[in-house]
Structure formats: C-alpha cells, structure tokens
Design an enzyme around this catalytic site. Structure first.
Site, short mmCIF file in Angstrom:
data_model
loop_
_atom_site.label_atom_id
_atom_site.label_comp_id
_atom_site.label_asym_id
_atom_site.label_seq_id
_atom_site.Cartn_x
_atom_site.Cartn_y
_atom_site.Cartn_z
N ASP A 197 40.29 18.98 14.78
CA ASP A 197 40.64 20.41 14.70
C ASP A 197 39.46 21.13 14.04
O ASP A 197 39.36 21.21 12.80
CB ASP A 197 41.92 20.56 13.86
CG ASP A 197 42.34 22.03 13.71
OD1 ASP A 197 43.51 22.26 13.34
OD2 ASP A 197 41.50 22.92 13.94
N GLU A 249 56.88 18.62 5.63
CA GLU A 249 56.30 17.50 4.87
C GLU A 249 56.44 17.78 3.37
O GLU A 249 56.44 16.86 2.56
CB GLU A 249 54.81 17.24 5.14
CG GLU A 249 54.44 16.70 6.48
CD GLU A 249 52.91 16.57 6.64
OE1 GLU A 249 52.42 16.80 7.75
OE2 GLU A 249 52.21 16.24 5.66
N HIS A 290 45.33 22.39 15.40
CA HIS A 290 46.26 21.30 15.79
C HIS A 290 47.70 21.64 15.45
O HIS A 290 48.62 21.07 15.99
CB HIS A 290 45.85 19.97 15.17
CG HIS A 290 46.18 19.85 13.71
ND1 HIS A 290 45.45 20.50 12.73
CD2 HIS A 290 47.14 19.18 13.06
CE1 HIS A 290 45.96 20.21 11.54
NE2 HIS A 290 46.99 19.41 11.71
#
Ligand SMILES: N=C(N)NCC[C@H]1O[C@@H](n2cnc3c(N)ncnc32)[C@H](O)[C@@H]1O
Length: 415
Positions: A102, A204, A353
C-alpha cells in the site's frame, strides 16, 4: 437386525445472553444480558434461529453461552482478544505484504519522517506494532534519532531483527517482542508512532494498545503520530453491488429466484462490506466527519461507545442504497507551525488497502436533490469480543417530493 436410525429433531438448547443485542431487521431477535433463549437451529456459525418468550428470530451466536456452562468452560471465550489468531495472522507475510504494497499508506509515513527529520535528531521513538520495521528503519535512515524501540508482538519480530541488521540500522533500532502495553521500556519516549488503523478506523481495536502505551511511555509534551483520526461517512449509491447480490435473483436464466432474496439480504447486507471501492460519483453529497479522535486526550473507556451526528443534503437525485465510511489521520509537525501530513483513505484520495466500508440498507430508497438525511452513527464495542464492534445507523429522510422516512440498522463487525 438393521434398526433404522431415526433422526431425532435436535431438541432446542437453552442458552444465556452474555450481553445486549439490538435487532437490525425484522428477521432478527433483540435480547438483553441474562435472557434465556431457546436455540432451535444453528443455521450458520454466526447466526442461530432462536426463541425468546415465544418470539422467533436470528441471533448472533457469539453473544450466547450454553446455559449452565461456566465462564471457563467455553474455550472460545478464553481469549476475548483472540490474540493467538490475531498475532498468528501477523506472524506470516500475507498481511505485511498487503500493508507494504500500500504505497499511499507507506509513503505517507515516510513523508512524516522526512518532513520532521531535523526535529527527530536525538529523539527517542517508539514504533508500536512495527511489523517488518519499515517505519523504524525510515527513522534510522532518514533522520538521526537517538533510539527507536520497534515493538512487535507477533513472531514477525525475529525477522524484523534480521531486517534491521540487514539494513545497517541496529545501532539505532532495538526490536522488542511483546505486547506494547505489557513491555518494559528502559525509558520514556518523545514520539509514539504507530500504524494502528483498522477497517472503519477502529476494527481490531489496536488503538486501545496505543492509548495504554501513550499513558505509560509517552513523556509529557511527547508527540503522537497519528495525532488525530476522523471517521468520515456519506450516503451513497451502490447499484452494482445491489445488482450483483440482490437484483440477480429476479430472473437468472429466465427463472424466478426471488424467494432467495430474504436469504440474500441476510447474507450480503447484514454485515458491512469491507474493501469496497466507492466511485466518487456514487456519493449523494459531500461526506462529513462523524467521529473524531484526539490521540492525546481520547481514553480507552471512550472507545466502548462512540456516537456521531450527521446531517446531509442530497445534491442530486439517485438511489440511497446505504452509507460508505472511511477514515483520515493527521500527523502534526514536530516544529511549531510546521506542515501537518494527512493520510486520507477516502474516494478522492489515492486508493489504500483499507479501501472503504459499505453499509447496505435492507431496501434502496429513491432520493431527490434537496432531500435531507439526518441521524447518527453509534460504534459500540463488543463487550465480549474486544476486537469487534457493532455499527448502528439511525437516519431520517425529509423530502419535498416524498413522505419522510426513518430507519435504523445495526451491523456487526464481525461479532
Ligand atoms: N490494522 C493494523 N494497522 N494492524 C497492524 C498491526 C501490527 O501491529 C502489531 N500489533 C498489534 N497490536 C500490538 C500490540 N499491542 N503490541 C505489539 N504489537 C502489536 C501486529 O502484530 C501487527 O504487526
């Protein structure tokens, strides 16, 4: 003698709710912590067909525990952070290759180091979640800090040590393996740099580790990179996705498959669509920042539930299929008045990404220029699975052309 095995209809099992759940559609069942649900059919790993006080509907399996089972019995609850799976995934190259490939993301971090190289001289830096150590090696190659602590919890750390040596950075960069919030550093740091952002900014919840490390290791007056983060939202069209997943069932090969559409809605529109690339033309108006994090003041407890209001004015007629979200982070300069560097993951910036995240409504709505779409977004962290959250959207459309409509929908991400 052959006795025919009679398939017993599985007797429904009683489960207890570990936390509240608010249904986001008529086929789902709301419940609160402690409710006893009768599970009739474990139709998928994530969603079960259950009954509560005579009402039947889909419920998220991860919110339930077999009644009578002790907390410790449920192996899957042993680790609400799912660290084995999480750090296991970062111990292989796949995700690091994706992040390093990325260019928008990686070049932004390099630009931050280059544009602050003079001020980085003799500073102590922590690179939290350094992965392969790319940011730490940028610091060592492009500036002259006195020390960079490259902290990485996964088994990638041993390879990172090798990369640091291979690139002649071992004088400046020290790789420490472990969770940043548990490690002992020999000193406080002047700069805490991290690339912690997940899908929809927070998935996350690595940000919790960044805040704990900030509170423990960033010296007074130290700098956070990123310094701030914002989640952007826009009402949008998603005609190609809708056509591929929903309209498709109308006449495939001349047949009528519409009875499958409720299943398609459950399967394709219940969860957010990660890695969605929205065409700027599909934005029905300008986006707005709905959640803003000041990385110096935000607290871990603030992450439990974050709410953002929005008020959009539709700029062109179109189909309101849903909302798209992305994030922007800012890196303040180490020099007073120096230029701020921005990483924007939205549709008008170089693709990253992360791409964007699409939240599909159950049914598309025709909207017209001048219509207003106002409401709020609530990001509620999963009380059981600490890396997951639910995104709830509440909206009202006021139109001069149609009657006003209101709606609400919750999207688990992922549990
Ligand atoms: N969404 C992301 N940017 N993920 C990057 C995560 C990188 O940071 C690492 N990482 C995540 N949390 C932690 C933590 N608490 N301590 C150390 N490393 C971490 C993880 O192993 C991976 O290499």
């Amino acid at each position: 003698m052959q006795t025919e095995k009679v398939e017993e209809e599985d007797a429904p099992e009683e489960y207890v709710a570990l936390c509240d759940f608010t249904a986001s559609g008529s086929e789902q069942l709301s419940f609160i912590t402690g409710d006893k649900l009768l599970v009739h059919n474990k139709s998928s790993a994530d969603w079960w067909w259950a009954e509560l006080q005579g009402v039947i509907g889909y419920v998220p399996a991860s919110y339930l525990r077999l009644d009578g089972a002790e907390e410790g019995d449920d192996a899957s609850l042993e680790d609400p952070w799912q660290d084995d799976e999480y750090f296991g995934s970062y111990g292989t190259l796949r995700l690091h290759l994706e992040m390093l490939s990325d260019r928008s993301r990686t070049e932004t971090y390099r630009q931050v180091i280059v544009s602050n190289s003079a001020s980085l001289r003799d500073k102590v830096v922590m690179d939290l979640g350094c992965g392969t150590g790319i940011i730490s090696m940028f610091c060592a190659q492009l500036a002259k800090p006195s020390m960079v602590y490259a902290v990485e919890a996964s088994s990638m750390a041993e390879h990172t040590r090798q990369l640091v040596k291979q690139n002649g950075c071992e004088e400046v960069v020290t790789v420490l393996q472990g969770r940043a919030e548990e490690l002992e550093l020999p000193e406080q740091v002047d700069i805490l740099v991290s690339e912690w952002m997940g899908n929809c900014l927070l998935f996350e919840f690595m940000v919790e580790s960044v805040l704990l490390a900030r509170d423990r290791w960033l010296r007074d007056g130290g700098v956070m990179w990123p310094s701030s983060a914002a989640l952007a939202l826009v009402p949008c069209q998603a005609d190609s996705y809708y056509t591929e997943t929903m309209a498709f069932w109308e006449r495939p090969y001349g047949l009528d498959f519409t009875p499958l559409q409720p299943l398609a809605q459950q399967e394709f529109f219940t969860k957010p669509k990660f890695s969605h690339l929205i065409d700027p033309e599909d934005c029905l108006c300008a986006p707005c920042d709905v959640i803003c994090l000041n990385m110096y003041t935000v607290q871990v407890r603030d992450l439990e539930e974050m709410t953002g209001e929005f008020q959009f004015c539709v700029e062109k007629p179109g189909i309101f299929h849903g909302f798209t979200a992305w994030f922007t982070v800012l890196f303040e300069s180490l020099e007073m008045g120096g230029a701020t560097v921005e990483l924007n993951t939205g549709p008008n910036s170089d693709p990253t990404h992360w791409k964007q995240t699409l939240f599909m409504l159950d049914r598309p709505i025709q909207v017209y220029a001048g219509d207003s779409i106002h409401g709020n977004i609530v990001l509620r962290r999963n009380p059981v699975w600490r890396r997951h959250m639910t995104v709830a959207l509440h909206w009202t459309i006021n139109s001069n052309t149609d009657d006003s409509q209101a709606g609400t929908k919750s999207f688990p991400m992922w549990r």
